[in-house]
Design an enzyme around this catalytic site. Sequence first.
Site, PDB file in Angstrom:
ATOM      1  N   LYS A   1     -15.164  -3.705   5.215  1.00  0.00           N
ATOM      2  CA  LYS A   1     -14.674  -4.532   4.103  1.00  0.00           C
ATOM      3  C   LYS A   1     -15.672  -5.632   3.769  1.00  0.00           C
ATOM      4  O   LYS A   1     -16.554  -5.935   4.574  1.00  0.00           O
ATOM      5  CB  LYS A   1     -13.345  -5.183   4.479  1.00  0.00           C
ATOM      6  CG  LYS A   1     -13.466  -6.133   5.662  1.00  0.00           C
ATOM      7  CD  LYS A   1     -12.230  -6.998   5.840  1.00  0.00           C
ATOM      8  CE  LYS A   1     -12.363  -7.863   7.088  1.00  0.00           C
ATOM      9  NZ  LYS A   1     -11.287  -8.794   7.280  1.00  0.00           N
TER      10      LYS A   1
ATOM     11  N   CYS B   1       0.799  -1.234   0.000  1.00  0.00           N
ATOM     12  CA  CYS B   1       0.000   0.000   0.000  1.00  0.00           C
ATOM     13  C   CYS B   1       0.832   1.285   0.000  1.00  0.00           C
ATOM     14  O   CYS B   1       0.576   2.160  -0.835  1.00  0.00           O
ATOM     15  CB  CYS B   1      -0.978   0.025   1.172  1.00  0.00           C
ATOM     16  SG  CYS B   1      -1.309  -1.549   1.934  1.00  0.00           S
TER      17      CYS B   1
ATOM     18  N   GLN C   1       1.345 -10.934  -3.437  1.00  0.00           N
ATOM     19  CA  GLN C   1      -0.077 -10.591  -3.409  1.00  0.00           C
ATOM     20  C   GLN C   1      -0.507 -10.089  -4.774  1.00  0.00           C
ATOM     21  O   GLN C   1       0.247  -9.374  -5.432  1.00  0.00           O
ATOM     22  CB  GLN C   1      -0.317  -9.449  -2.421  1.00  0.00           C
ATOM     23  CG  GLN C   1      -0.195  -9.816  -0.971  1.00  0.00           C
ATOM     24  CD  GLN C   1      -0.509  -8.614  -0.107  1.00  0.00           C
ATOM     25  OE1 GLN C   1       0.134  -7.590  -0.214  1.00  0.00           O
ATOM     26  NE2 GLN C   1      -1.507  -8.731   0.739  1.00  0.00           N
TER      27      GLN C   1
ATOM     28  N   HIS D   1      -4.777  -1.007  -5.370  1.00  0.00           N
ATOM     29  CA  HIS D   1      -5.320   0.087  -4.567  1.00  0.00           C
ATOM     30  C   HIS D   1      -6.041   1.041  -5.490  1.00  0.00           C
ATOM     31  O   HIS D   1      -5.527   1.409  -6.546  1.00  0.00           O
ATOM     32  CB  HIS D   1      -4.201   0.788  -3.799  1.00  0.00           C
ATOM     33  CG  HIS D   1      -3.574  -0.116  -2.786  1.00  0.00           C
ATOM     34  ND1 HIS D   1      -2.501  -0.912  -3.078  1.00  0.00           N
ATOM     35  CD2 HIS D   1      -3.931  -0.406  -1.512  1.00  0.00           C
ATOM     36  CE1 HIS D   1      -2.200  -1.647  -2.012  1.00  0.00           C
ATOM     37  NE2 HIS D   1      -3.049  -1.369  -1.049  1.00  0.00           N
TER      38      HIS D   1
HETATM   39 ZN   LIG Z   1      -3.194  -2.320   0.727  1.00  0.00          ZN
END
Ligand SMILES: [Zn+2]
Length: 645
Positions: free
Chosen positions: A472, A337, A384, A388
């Site tokens: 979420k 992120c 991953q 974003h």
């Molecule tokens: Zn993230």
Amino acid sequence: MDTIQITLPDGAKREVPKGTTAAEVAKQISPRLAKEALVARTNGDLTDLSRPLDQDTSLAILTAKDPDAVQVFRHSAAHLLAAAVLELYPNVKLGIGPPIDYGFFYEFLRPEPFTPEDLEKIEAKMHEIAARDLPNERKFLPKPEALKLYKDSDQTFKCELVEEKAIEPLVSFYTTGKFIDFCRGPHIPSTGRIQAFKLLNVAGAYWKGHEGNPQMQRIYGACFVEKSQLDAYLHKLEEAKRRDHRRIGTELDLFSIEELAGPGLIFWHPKGGLVRKLIEDWLRDELLRRGYDLVFTPHIMRLDLWNTSGHTNFYRASMFGPIEVEKAEYQLKPMNCPGHILIYKSRLRSYRDLPQRYAELGTVYRYERSGVLHGLLRVRGFTQDDAHIFCTPDQIEKEVEACVDFAFAVMKTFGFDRYEVELSDWDAGHPENYAGKPEDWQRATHALETTLERLNIPFKRIEGEAAFYGPKIDVKLIDAIGRPWQLTTVQFDFNLPARFDLEYVGEDGSRHQPLMVHRALLGSVERFFGILIEHYAGAFPAWLAPVQVEVLPLSEKIAAYAQQVTEKLRGAGFRVHLDDRNEKLQAKIRDAQLQKIPYMLVVGGKEAEAGTVSVRHRAKGDLGARPLDDFIGTLNAEIAQKGAS
Ligand SMILES: [Zn+2]
Ligand SMILES: [Zn+2]
């Protein structure tokens, strides 16, 4: 005589003499209920069937249909286990023995490890005690007597528990024959019904979960009320063992973990690497098609960045230690992120630039204790499929919908058709525990909720389960044998945009903070690969199979034709292997089957003459002789179907 009024679940009321037990009420209702009853619920609390009722109350008689009653049943089985262990090994010290999802455990301190033979003996002893049909009886002792009882029998852990947990002057115990246990209960009436159980394994656990405390041995058992349920559960366990990705990973030569390199770090072998390439290629194509931009960010970055993001504070326990370079500290990235945020921040954004969607197959490193590492599923380094999204408030519904649509495309492509969705919301009573303004939370939660409703996706809403920085949705896939796997997360973040002062110039000419969404579909490529291996039991569909076709010539005389078939398939874009070893056909077929290769093409003199191949499928067996071009056409169609085939 005093009477009390009982209200049954259907609303019916009954007058009964004070002191009547729930078991007696069950008998009055029906002999069948009396026989099936496990425990009662009075005014919302679980209670023993044998406890006398002494005031007006609601009363439900619970059977195996009630999940709470099943947990009481399993807890009684845990007592049975402790009773059996004490009969066989009188010197063990007892820890705790709660019910769990599929059964129970009890923990013991004993210098020698329990062996598989011990477990067999213990299980037999449990059956023996169960058959005595001993009542589980509640008993109260004054606290000093309770402590003396455990001191005299040298049960130090139980002493500790009584000291800590017994609040009333009278301490509650349950007896099962000679066995006595500090316990609030309730329990089922007697041991006779406990028949469908199996001891599974022993695992070490620190007393109270604290490292440094004595290491207890937990004996785990599966336990159900009905034998058929136990059989189904054990079958599922067997099936899970058969599908274990660690075993299949070695057998099919897909990946390894190397002692010399360290635990939790994955080596992708050529065949596994090929499957990974196929997964990643599909993903990248979809990302571009769906309006994402592909970015790359460094693997180590200054520690300052992680101070700004706050990770060194709330995420420190999962990070590897900092690395010193030229007197500055650097951090191996645990997340992608902050990197994407820096790209966003690299220039001033206008509302016209939004949404910005940055995607990266970003490799991250996280510290996990070596004890919890597990094949591809729990690792220390993984990639991953991270993205974003930075957007304006009126874009969030569309963005959330696009994420959910993408998640379902993943599911369909990789052959999953069952799922569960959860929406995690904040605890609205405690806004002080969360980042972001109440209106941010409402807007974001509303977007998640209405999207799921609009798409007709059933979901479970869990209040108070959200992370401190935003609500979420999680999508769990259900695999071929019914196990759920947490995969996709679409997570709002009201924290990082504020910490990094993110902004964009709005239509009104002034600066605003964008909304930020973290989104991962597969979660991690490593874990997803592990799940795929188990879902397919290693038999990947044709589009993902490392080798799609194995060509098997009947003899050396056919070598030229076999070569020609192989070349033609390779030219058509298939992954093909020619088995030209000097082996019997049966052996070649067996090996190809073991490698779970979708198609085997047997070629002999007849086939060479007619320009055909004899097609054999790994699951469907012999499909007969066909012209090679025919086979190429069907295989192409199958590959185009992907996971749906
Ligand atoms: Zn993230
Ligand atoms: Zn207990």
